[in-house]
Design a protein around this motif. Sequence first.
Motif, PDB file in Angstrom:
ATOM      1  N   ILE A   1      33.050  32.624  27.226  1.00  0.00           N
ATOM      2  CA  ILE A   1      34.415  32.627  27.730  1.00  0.00           C
ATOM      3  C   ILE A   1      34.361  32.781  29.244  1.00  0.00           C
ATOM      4  O   ILE A   1      33.298  33.037  29.811  1.00  0.00           O
ATOM      5  N   GLU A   2      35.495  32.626  29.875  1.00  0.00           N
ATOM      6  CA  GLU A   2      35.570  32.828  31.316  1.00  0.00           C
ATOM      7  C   GLU A   2      36.495  33.998  31.616  1.00  0.00           C
ATOM      8  O   GLU A   2      37.603  34.072  31.084  1.00  0.00           O
ATOM      9  N   PHE A   3      36.009  34.887  32.463  1.00  0.00           N
ATOM     10  CA  PHE A   3      36.807  36.010  32.951  1.00  0.00           C
ATOM     11  C   PHE A   3      37.416  35.615  34.291  1.00  0.00           C
ATOM     12  O   PHE A   3      36.706  35.137  35.174  1.00  0.00           O
ATOM     13  N   MET A   4      38.699  35.832  34.430  1.00  0.00           N
ATOM     14  CA  MET A   4      39.375  35.582  35.695  1.00  0.00           C
ATOM     15  C   MET A   4      39.224  36.819  36.573  1.00  0.00           C
ATOM     16  O   MET A   4      39.368  37.950  36.087  1.00  0.00           O
ATOM     17  N   ILE A   5      38.923  36.603  37.843  1.00  0.00           N
ATOM     18  CA  ILE A   5      38.891  37.725  38.779  1.00  0.00           C
ATOM     19  C   ILE A   5      40.325  37.906  39.266  1.00  0.00           C
ATOM     20  O   ILE A   5      40.879  37.051  39.949  1.00  0.00           O
ATOM     21  N   ASP A   6      40.930  39.001  38.838  1.00  0.00           N
ATOM     22  CA  ASP A   6      42.320  39.317  39.147  1.00  0.00           C
ATOM     23  C   ASP A   6      42.416  40.071  40.472  1.00  0.00           C
ATOM     24  O   ASP A   6      41.405  40.536  41.001  1.00  0.00           O
ATOM     25  N   PRO A   7      43.631  40.253  40.983  1.00  0.00           N
ATOM     26  CA  PRO A   7      43.796  41.051  42.202  1.00  0.00           C
ATOM     27  C   PRO A   7      43.227  42.452  41.999  1.00  0.00           C
ATOM     28  O   PRO A   7      43.195  42.961  40.872  1.00  0.00           O
ATOM     29  N   PRO A   8      42.796  43.092  43.080  1.00  0.00           N
ATOM     30  CA  PRO A   8      42.259  44.457  42.961  1.00  0.00           C
ATOM     31  C   PRO A   8      43.316  45.407  42.404  1.00  0.00           C
ATOM     32  O   PRO A   8      44.509  45.204  42.602  1.00  0.00           O
ATOM     33  N   MET A   9      42.853  46.431  41.722  1.00  0.00           N
ATOM     34  CA  MET A   9      43.757  47.456  41.189  1.00  0.00           C
ATOM     35  C   MET A   9      44.010  48.497  42.265  1.00  0.00           C
ATOM     36  O   MET A   9      43.141  48.775  43.084  1.00  0.00           O
ATOM     37  N   GLY A  10      45.181  49.115  42.199  1.00  0.00           N
ATOM     38  CA  GLY A  10      45.473  50.208  43.125  1.00  0.00           C
ATOM     39  C   GLY A  10      44.644  51.429  42.792  1.00  0.00           C
ATOM     40  O   GLY A  10      44.101  52.101  43.653  1.00  0.00           O
ATOM     41  N   LYS A  11      44.533  51.727  41.503  1.00  0.00           N
ATOM     42  CA  LYS A  11      43.739  52.860  41.028  1.00  0.00           C
ATOM     43  C   LYS A  11      43.091  52.434  39.726  1.00  0.00           C
ATOM     44  O   LYS A  11      43.623  51.620  39.001  1.00  0.00           O
ATOM     45  N   GLY A  12      41.971  53.013  39.414  1.00  0.00           N
ATOM     46  CA  GLY A  12      41.328  52.696  38.142  1.00  0.00           C
ATOM     47  C   GLY A  12      39.833  52.652  38.264  1.00  0.00           C
ATOM     48  O   GLY A  12      39.226  53.517  38.862  1.00  0.00           O
ATOM     49  N   MET A  13      39.225  51.607  37.731  1.00  0.00           N
ATOM     50  CA  MET A  13      37.776  51.524  37.614  1.00  0.00           C
ATOM     51  C   MET A  13      37.076  51.663  38.958  1.00  0.00           C
ATOM     52  O   MET A  13      36.076  52.337  39.065  1.00  0.00           O
TER      53      MET A  13
END
Length: 168
Positions: free
Chosen positions: A138-150
Amino acid sequence: MKRILTLAAALLLAVPALAHELKVGDLEFIHPNIPQPAASAKAAGGFMAISNTGTEADRLIGVEADFAAKAETHESKVDENGIGTMEHVDAIEIPPGETVNLEHGGYHIMFMGLTGTLTEGEMRKVTLVFEHAGRVEIEFMIDPPMGKGMEGMDHSKMDGMMEEGTGN
């Protein structure tokens, strides 16, 4: 009703304008994504919803990605004292007729030892290995950065695990 609520939650994960999904056999992958980590990050989290429309359970038992030295299934938990932990899990069960969310604070994929930067808008190939469905690319999309999280979590112990060659 629980199935409808779970499906609604999975669809909410797919709300970004560029959300995508893929169906392979009885498994549907809803918006596989990696929030863009900092350019210097050594690890990133992968998230999606997986629906099993079949009549038998399947299990996600492995992950392979050429942009990371190691990819594993993990689970984050918070104990009764409010202490958060993240641990490698050998498999993630996908029950028949249900949707399992790989999300912050629960099951997710960890890509450790990133070999380059992950840039918003890119698609990155990942092979998921299932007990019954076998290897699914499958392909993972690189989404916008998160404000908080990982990216705000301390991954220093995982870097040590990479060097020691352990996943636990």
